[in-house]
Design a protein around this motif. Structure first.
Motif, PDB file in Angstrom:
ATOM      1  N   ASP A  36      28.205  18.190  61.934  1.00 15.04           N
ATOM      2  CA  ASP A  36      27.498  19.025  62.890  1.00 15.04           C
ATOM      3  C   ASP A  36      28.054  20.446  62.843  1.00 15.04           C
ATOM      4  O   ASP A  36      29.254  20.631  62.673  1.00 15.04           O
ATOM      5  N   HIS A  38      27.774  24.228  65.005  1.00 13.74           N
ATOM      6  CA  HIS A  38      27.262  24.998  66.140  1.00 13.74           C
ATOM      7  C   HIS A  38      27.621  26.459  65.918  1.00 13.74           C
ATOM      8  O   HIS A  38      28.794  26.813  65.878  1.00 13.74           O
ATOM      9  N   THR A  53      31.598  26.423  65.063  1.00 17.37           N
ATOM     10  CA  THR A  53      32.429  25.234  65.118  1.00 17.37           C
ATOM     11  C   THR A  53      31.787  24.215  64.191  1.00 17.37           C
ATOM     12  O   THR A  53      30.609  23.885  64.346  1.00 17.37           O
ATOM     13  N   VAL A  54      32.559  23.729  63.236  1.00 16.78           N
ATOM     14  CA  VAL A  54      32.054  22.776  62.250  1.00 16.78           C
ATOM     15  C   VAL A  54      32.762  21.451  62.468  1.00 16.78           C
ATOM     16  O   VAL A  54      33.994  21.387  62.447  1.00 16.78           O
ATOM     17  N   GLN A  55      31.983  20.406  62.689  1.00 17.57           N
ATOM     18  CA  GLN A  55      32.545  19.071  62.840  1.00 17.57           C
ATOM     19  C   GLN A  55      32.452  18.364  61.496  1.00 17.57           C
ATOM     20  O   GLN A  55      31.366  18.160  60.959  1.00 17.57           O
ATOM     21  N   ASN A  59      37.711  15.871  62.000  1.00 14.05           N
ATOM     22  CA  ASN A  59      38.316  17.145  62.363  1.00 14.05           C
ATOM     23  C   ASN A  59      37.245  18.137  62.812  1.00 14.05           C
ATOM     24  O   ASN A  59      36.071  17.997  62.465  1.00 14.05           O
ATOM     25  N   LYS A  60      37.672  19.148  63.579  1.00 14.41           N
ATOM     26  CA  LYS A  60      36.794  20.254  63.948  1.00 14.41           C
ATOM     27  C   LYS A  60      37.396  21.532  63.408  1.00 14.41           C
ATOM     28  O   LYS A  60      38.584  21.778  63.554  1.00 14.41           O
ATOM     29  N   PHE A  62      37.037  25.815  63.292  1.00 19.67           N
ATOM     30  CA  PHE A  62      36.476  26.934  64.049  1.00 19.67           C
ATOM     31  C   PHE A  62      36.807  28.245  63.348  1.00 19.67           C
ATOM     32  O   PHE A  62      37.916  28.416  62.834  1.00 19.67           O
ATOM     33  N   HIS A  88      40.645  21.340  54.086  1.00 19.22           N
ATOM     34  CA  HIS A  88      40.495  20.026  54.690  1.00 19.22           C
ATOM     35  C   HIS A  88      40.162  18.971  53.632  1.00 19.22           C
ATOM     36  O   HIS A  88      40.680  17.859  53.644  1.00 19.22           O
TER      37      HIS A  88
END
Length: 95
Positions: A36, A38, A53-55, A59-60, A62, A88
């Motif tokens: 996801d 946003h 913000t990347v899910q 992990n998230k 930003f 990541h």
């Protein structure tokens, strides 16, 4: 991959949506486990701000960037997120 685009003090037009979708496709090429995204686009007097913000799987991530031009801010934002996604990806492959 689902992308939400929100505008603060700015109307999010179709051209901006298409530009953001085009640029975020780059992230999906490097790492296909993006769940996801946003994106918040904001205008503050002379500064144009883009943050996201990347899910990803587990992990998230930003990042944010401020420029005089909104498209330049989006480009720099994508570069920052791309580096984070690659980092990541390396971490998950090493484990």
């Amino acid at each position: 991959m689902q992308i939400q685009i929100t505008g603060h003090h700015i109307e999010v037009t179709d051209s901006i949506k298409n530009y953001v979708n085009e640029k975020f496709a780059k992230l999906e090429r490097h790492f296909d486990q993006v769940i996801d995204i946003h994106v918040i686009l904001e205008v503050e007097k002379l500064a144009q701000k883009a943050e996201a913000t990347v899910q990803v799987n587990g992990n998230k991530l930003f990042a944010e960037d401020t420029q005089e031009n909104l498209y330049a801010a989006i480009d720099n934002l994508i570069d920052k997120l791309d580096r984070q996604v690659l980092k990541h990806k390396d971490k998950t492959q090493n484990h």
